[in-house]
Scaffold this active site. Structure first.
Site, PDB file in Angstrom:
ATOM      1  N   LYS A   1      -5.658  46.438  38.192  1.00  0.00           N
ATOM      2  CA  LYS A   1      -5.981  47.538  37.271  1.00  0.00           C
ATOM      3  C   LYS A   1      -7.455  47.900  37.381  1.00  0.00           C
ATOM      4  O   LYS A   1      -8.314  47.026  37.586  1.00  0.00           O
ATOM      5  CB  LYS A   1      -5.628  47.111  35.840  1.00  0.00           C
ATOM      6  CG  LYS A   1      -5.721  48.231  34.803  1.00  0.00           C
ATOM      7  CD  LYS A   1      -5.243  47.729  33.450  1.00  0.00           C
ATOM      8  CE  LYS A   1      -5.340  48.813  32.371  1.00  0.00           C
ATOM      9  NZ  LYS A   1      -4.874  48.330  31.054  1.00  0.00           N
TER      10      LYS A   1
ATOM     11  N   SER B   1      -1.654  51.103  28.598  1.00  0.00           N
ATOM     12  CA  SER B   1      -2.604  51.727  29.504  1.00  0.00           C
ATOM     13  C   SER B   1      -2.468  51.240  30.951  1.00  0.00           C
ATOM     14  O   SER B   1      -3.094  51.798  31.854  1.00  0.00           O
ATOM     15  CB  SER B   1      -4.031  51.450  29.011  1.00  0.00           C
ATOM     16  OG  SER B   1      -4.317  50.052  29.044  1.00  0.00           O
TER      17      SER B   1
ATOM     18  N   SER C   1      -0.497  47.012  26.313  1.00  0.00           N
ATOM     19  CA  SER C   1      -0.764  47.817  27.508  1.00  0.00           C
ATOM     20  C   SER C   1      -0.132  47.292  28.784  1.00  0.00           C
ATOM     21  O   SER C   1      -0.047  48.020  29.774  1.00  0.00           O
ATOM     22  CB  SER C   1      -2.281  47.948  27.714  1.00  0.00           C
ATOM     23  OG  SER C   1      -2.857  48.701  26.681  1.00  0.00           O
TER      24      SER C   1
END
Length: 492
Positions: free
Chosen positions: A79, A154, A178
């Site tokens: 990420k 996210s 997330s």
């Protein structure tokens, strides 16, 4: 079998057996990303040359017979809020475009030491603020199951990449769901670990008391293997602690759940959840019963306070953590005649709307006139919620709930109705408020063909029994084996 279709553990086994090499795996993955990612937007960067260099180093370790992990040679997506040395790390924000960290996050160092191959930076909501990966400066991530829907957030890029076979496994971060929510939307498996089980050193901060680096895999076994590599004490993160390592063999060989008790909070199903989701999640309860577990309903009325508590605390911490982005130290810098102009212009132009909104909310709840009324009360309520969960987990081994009250929403729906987006975190934020571990697993599909997921919340540092329960569930179900290819459509 096509290389990209392999699970992470299957790929590593073939690499260690000499049937494949780590560079071959990277090349196959790069071709997959090149073919699909223009339509899905899972990655904000995929440096093939750097990935091949890391793969060659991993292959040398394997060939030399060194101490490598069961994921040696496997490319792992990362990420974009996890620092990687010499590789742009932006948190999907204009504020950090061009920022190249001079160091690796601890989790990256651990991957490299284990012979794994950090590979590509995945798209995300800006500074991890969002539930749909629509607030990214690089554009929305599309759900592989239906490209007119969001992938969740996210960590939407990481989850969508694993679902679309653009990644064998991935790292994400979980501040309020997330990792777990996009896993449910994309039909993959994800773990949010106990607070402190994984070092946060090198994870660019959003809400420091809530967030953890999480892992996403094609199944529970891959997830366990990746978590086993990155977990453990780190002297550079004083919130991290030593804990017993995951016994992967025990996870893989987990068979039944005789003697285990599952609690299902009735309050989680009081009107807020779609009927499709509720029915599918309840079907998973019957699977656990068939495996020998007991399951019963119980009341947890404090759930109604979870979302406001989470957003007060998260926004307060965000306003503090994001104050460092002022155009002076690093990242984006706007022009201005005075120093104050530089500050104002930089933050006005560098941050997106969602980040600005949360900074403003955070400053409000921390202000002199409202600190006691909002922030102090949120901390007190956090203590009550934590105590309620700890009491429940004295009676139950796991608490089972939906991951989200609905399947993946259409692109634009969450941005146009932010309250709906915030309320969508109702089931996931509680694991972050309490610091408890939670595992998200696929459990079926809605009538419209979209994935549905459920989560198991366990006792602090109880990742091992959570992963064993997850693998037991996946031994007798095939939801996690379903792929979006051939089922992807522009309309439900």
């Amino acid at each position: 079998m096509e290389i990209v279709k392999l699970t992470a553990l299957e790929l590593s086994s073939k690499i260690r057996a000499g049937e494949l090499t780590a560079p071959e795996a990277v090349e196959a993955l790069a071709q997959r990303v090149k073919a699909l990612d223009d339509s899905l937007n899972c990655y904000v960067g995929f440096d093939v040359e750097k990935a091949l260099e890391r793969a060659e180093n991993a292959q040398k370790m394997i060939n030399a017979g060194g101490a490598v992990s069961l994921l040696a040679g496997v490319p792992i997506a990362v990420k974009d809020n996890i620092c990687t040395k010499g590789e742009e790390t932006t948190c999907a924000s204009n504020m950090l475009k061009g920022f190249v960290p001079p160091y690796n996050a601890t989790v990256i160092e651990k991957l490299l030491a284990a012979g794994a191959v950090p590979c590509g930076k995945t798209n995300m909501d800006e500074f991890a603020m969002g539930s749909t990966t629509e607030t990214s400066a690089f554009g929305v991530v599309k759900n592989p199951w239906n490209t007119s829907c969001v992938a969740g957030g996210s960590s939407g890029g990481s989850a969508a990449a694993v679902a679309a076979d653009e990644a064998f496994a991935a790292l994400g971060s979980d501040t309020g769901g997330s990792v777990r929510q996009p896993c449910a939307f994309c039909n993959v498996t994800g773990l949010k670990s106990t607070y402190g089980a994984v070092s946060r050193y090198g994870l660019i901060a959003y809400a420091s008391s809530l967030e953890q680096v999480g892992v996403i895999g094609k199944n529970a076994a891959d997830t366990a293997a990746l978590f086993g590599i990155i977990s453990g004490r780190d002297e550079r993160d004083l919130t991290s602690v030593s804990s017993a390592p995951v016994d992967l063999n025990s996870v893989i060989n987990a068979a039944d759940l005789k003697g285990k008790k599952i609690g299902i909070p009735t309050d989680f199903f009081d009107g807020a959840v779609d009927s499709d989701v509720a029915e599918t999640v309840f079907s998973s309860v019957e699977v656990f019963r068939s495996l020998g577990a007991e399951a019963e309903h119980f009341s947890m009325p404090l759930v109604r306070y979870a979302v406001p508590v989470y957003y007060v605390i998260a926004c307060a911490e965000a306003s503090s953590n994001l104050s460092r982005y002022d155009g002076v130290k690093y990242g984006f810098r706007a022009a201005g005649e005075t120093l104050n102009d530089v500050y104002v212009n930089t933050r006005s132009q560098g941050f997106g709307q969602e980040a600005k909104k949360r900074i403003m909310l955070g400053n409000f709840v921390l202000s002199g006139g409202y600190y006691d009324e909002y922030y102090k009360k949120a901390l007190q309520a956090k203590g009550l919620i934590t105590a309620a969960f700890n009491d429940a987990l004295k009676k139950y081994d796991y608490i089972l709930s939906p991951v989200a009250p609905s399947t993946a929403m259409k692109i634009g729906q969450g941005i146009s109705n932010p309250l709906q987006m915030y309320l969508g975190d109702v089931y996931t934020v509680m694991a972050n408020i309490t610091g408890l571990p939670a595992l998200a697993l696929p459990c079926g599909f809605s009538r419209g063909g979209m994935p549905v997921g459920f989560q198991l919340i366990g006792r602090a540092f109880g990742e091992q029994p959570l992963l064993e329960a997850g693998n037991s569930f996946q031994r007798v179900t095939d939801y996690h084996l379903q792929k979006p290819e051939g089922r992807c459509a522009d309309e439900l």
